[in-house]
Motif scaffolding. Structure first.
Motif, short mmCIF file in Angstrom:
data_model
loop_
_atom_site.label_atom_id
_atom_site.label_comp_id
_atom_site.label_asym_id
_atom_site.label_seq_id
_atom_site.Cartn_x
_atom_site.Cartn_y
_atom_site.Cartn_z
N LEU A 1 13.80 -6.48 9.43
CA LEU A 1 12.93 -5.41 8.94
C LEU A 1 13.30 -4.09 9.63
N GLU B 1 9.65 1.65 4.65
CA GLU B 1 9.94 0.42 5.38
C GLU B 1 10.68 -0.52 4.43
N TYR C 1 13.20 -4.37 4.20
CA TYR C 1 14.01 -5.43 4.78
C TYR C 1 15.47 -5.13 4.47
N THR D 1 8.75 -0.89 -0.96
CA THR D 1 7.30 -0.93 -0.75
C THR D 1 6.57 0.11 -1.60
N LYS E 1 5.53 -14.04 2.59
CA LYS E 1 4.83 -13.74 3.85
C LYS E 1 4.71 -12.24 4.17
N ASN E 2 5.11 -11.36 3.27
CA ASN E 2 4.85 -9.93 3.48
C ASN E 2 4.77 -9.26 2.12
N GLU E 3 3.60 -9.42 1.51
CA GLU E 3 3.50 -9.09 0.09
C GLU E 3 3.43 -7.61 -0.22
N LYS E 4 3.42 -6.77 0.82
CA LYS E 4 3.46 -5.35 0.46
C LYS E 4 4.89 -4.94 0.06
N HIS E 5 5.85 -5.82 0.30
CA HIS E 5 7.23 -5.57 -0.15
C HIS E 5 7.51 -6.36 -1.43
#
Ligand code: MSP
Length: 510
Positions: free
Chosen positions: A120, A162, A164, A211, A221-225
């Motif tokens: 990230l 932000e 990945y 995002t 596991k990181n649903e804002k992405h």
């Protein structure tokens, strides 16, 4: 088991607007190759579909005041309908908004995380929504105050968010080794050199999530992405064959893919990103990526803003699907850009299909109807002249296969149409109409040989003009199971059944 299996794909199309000739072109090339492999006796899996996520689609739906999924449903249907209109032999039509695809992309993502290839950070840089691609500063230029990609000409926008990243930089060396060990992975050769020099400059890590919008597959596991649309889209080639279920029969039979047919504009994604993702996930790499050139209209790439879009559906209505398929494969040199025009299409139909192949069939069949009780005459004495045509074709078969397996379709088709030209000449020169009273045996030999060559030519034309070639094989009563390259050498013709009805196969275009 896998030796006789063959997996071939088209790019999956953005359902951002209705399909145009460029899309039809990619699909027709892939279909011709898929049908040829079937003709060679392979068990073929042929995949096409639509690429439905990303900002490009989300914005297009908003522009049309439509719910994004509904918008995709409507346009994806047009692409699916086109597969029928183009007479594609695809086994599946994948949509990236389907559940099976989500499952597959999530699994691949998790593998990349597990292998330590994803981290990230923050992305600051240029992005083209139209290409769904990130560009470096040296890949863009300013024209009339607007920043554009130097290669595609599409407008880029500044992105800071932000994100990945995929550790693409770790894979430059391994990719170069892979290209070296597999010199035919990227074809045509000119394209390969472009890719290699790009990788040789060193690769930067690739942003693989966004995002600032939500139309995509959420990062596990990181649903804002949401996952970068190209990582999402490329995975379609796996999700259609049941990945991550690597024990499934279809996966085991067909992965790794034999050939991804794509346009040259999306080579970087297929020849660099895709093998890097797969290597990182420890999944075998596809065997080949073939980047074809663009279809030009009025010498320019088709685009909505120039207004030079050719609508395949309109053209097919006016000229016929086999006619369009034949023309695109014969006249556009595969791998290079090629201008298409209605004038050239007309000339091609008239010269090759109506006056040459169509005329050969017509005159031989009419002759049989009039002079041989409408049955192919039997014959066991042939002159060397009679045997010459089929012998030459049979001798050429290994070369013909090689041509298609190297994706040299233009030369293939030229050779096949030459056989037809030579057969017409043979028919003229031997004058079977003058032999009926003089030498019936000789007449029978001529007709037999001409029909045998029509059968062979028609089998070779099946991948390109399946409707017409099948019609001709129907007329001369060739059973379906004999419509295979191996049967070109067996020479069995049906002498007992009358020929089917003869109709005009290719109308001349005025
Ligand atoms: N969605 C991506 C592909 C993802 S594959 C995992 C995409 N879609 S597209 O709809 O823009 O283009 C699909 C294909 O159509 C590309 O291979 C592209 O080259 C081809 N064509 C689009 N316009 C074209 C021409 N004018 N001529 C020939 N083909 C071109 O890219």
């Amino acid at each position: 088991m896998s030796e006789k299996n063959y997996y071939i794909t088209t790019p999956i199309y953005y359902p951002s607007g209705k399909p145009h000739m460029g899309h039809a072109y990619s699909s027709i090339i892939a279909d011709v190759l898929a049908r040829f492999k079937k003709l060679e006796g392979f068990n073929v899996y042929f995949l096409t579909g639509t690429d439905e996520h990303g900002l490009k689609i989300q914005r297009e739906a908003e522009k049309n005041n439509k719910d994004t999924q509904l918008f995709c449903d409507e346009i994806s249907k047009k692409f699916k309908d086109l597969t029928k209109i183009l007479n594609l032999s695809n086994n599946d039509f994948i949509r990236t908004t389907e559940k099976r695809h989500f499952k597959s992309v999530e699994a691949l993502w998790n593998k990349l995380v597990a292998s330590g290839d994803i981290y990230l950070d923050k992305y600051n840089g240029w992005y083209s929504v139209s290409d769904e691609a990130y560009y470096d500063e040296d890949e863009i230029e300013q024209i009339d105050g607007i920043k554009k990609s130097k290669t595609s000409g599409s407008t880029v926008e500044w992105v800071e968010e932000e994100s990945y990243f995929f550790k693409l930089s770790n894979w430059s060396e391994k990719l170069l080794n892979f290209y070296k060990a597999n010199p035919n992975f990227i074809l045509p050769k000119s394209r390969k050199n472009e890719v290699i020099s790009f990788v040789e400059k060193g690769l930067k890590d690739l942003s693989v999530s966004r995002t600032s919008f939500s139309w995509g597959i959420p990062v596990p596991k990181n649903e804002k992405h949401v996952i970068y649309v190209w990582l999402d889209a490329l995975t379609n080639y796996l999700s259609a064959i049941d990945y991550p279920d690597t024990s499934s029969k279809i996966y085991k039979s067909f992965w790794p893919a034999d050939l991804h047919v794509i346009g040259k504009d999306i080579l970087r994604f297929h020849a660099i990103y895709w093998p890097a993702f797969l290597m990182a996930a420890n999944i075998p790499l596809p065997k080949r990526v073939f980047g074809h050139g663009w279809i030009l209209s009025d010498e320019k790439k088709m685009s909505k803003s120039i207004g030079n879009i050719l609508d395949p559906i309109e053209i097919i209505k006016d000229y016929g699907i086999d006619q369009l398929r034949y023309y695109l494969i014969k006249e556009v040199s595969l791998g290079n850009d090629g201008n298409v025009s209605l004038e050239n299409l007309t000339n091609c139909i008239n010269n090759d299909l109506a006056n040459n192949y169509g005329n050969l069939c017509q005159r031989v069949f009419s002759f049989i109807k009039k002079n041989c009780s409408n049955k192919i005459p039997k014959c066991d004495v042939f002159s060397s002249e009679d045997k010459k045509l089929t012998e030459k074709l049979k001798k050429d078969i290994p070369d013909l296969k090689k041509l298609v397996n190297n994706q040299d379709l233009n030369y293939y088709i030229k050779k096949v149409i030459e056989y037809s030209f030579d057969s017409n000449k043979y028919f003229n020169d031997t004058e079977p109409w003058s032999l009926k009273k003089k030498d019936l045996k000789k007449m029978n030999a001529v007709i037999f040989s001409a029909v045998e060559q029509i059968k062979n030519i028609s089998i070779l034309l099946l991948p390109i003009i399946p409707n017409s070639a099948n019609k001709i094989l129907d007329i001369i009563n060739v059973d379906n199971e004999f419509r295979q390259i191996v049967n070109i050498t067996s020479g069995s013709l049906n002498h007992d059944k009358e020929l089917g009805n003869i109709e005009i196969l290719f109308k001349k275009v005025e």
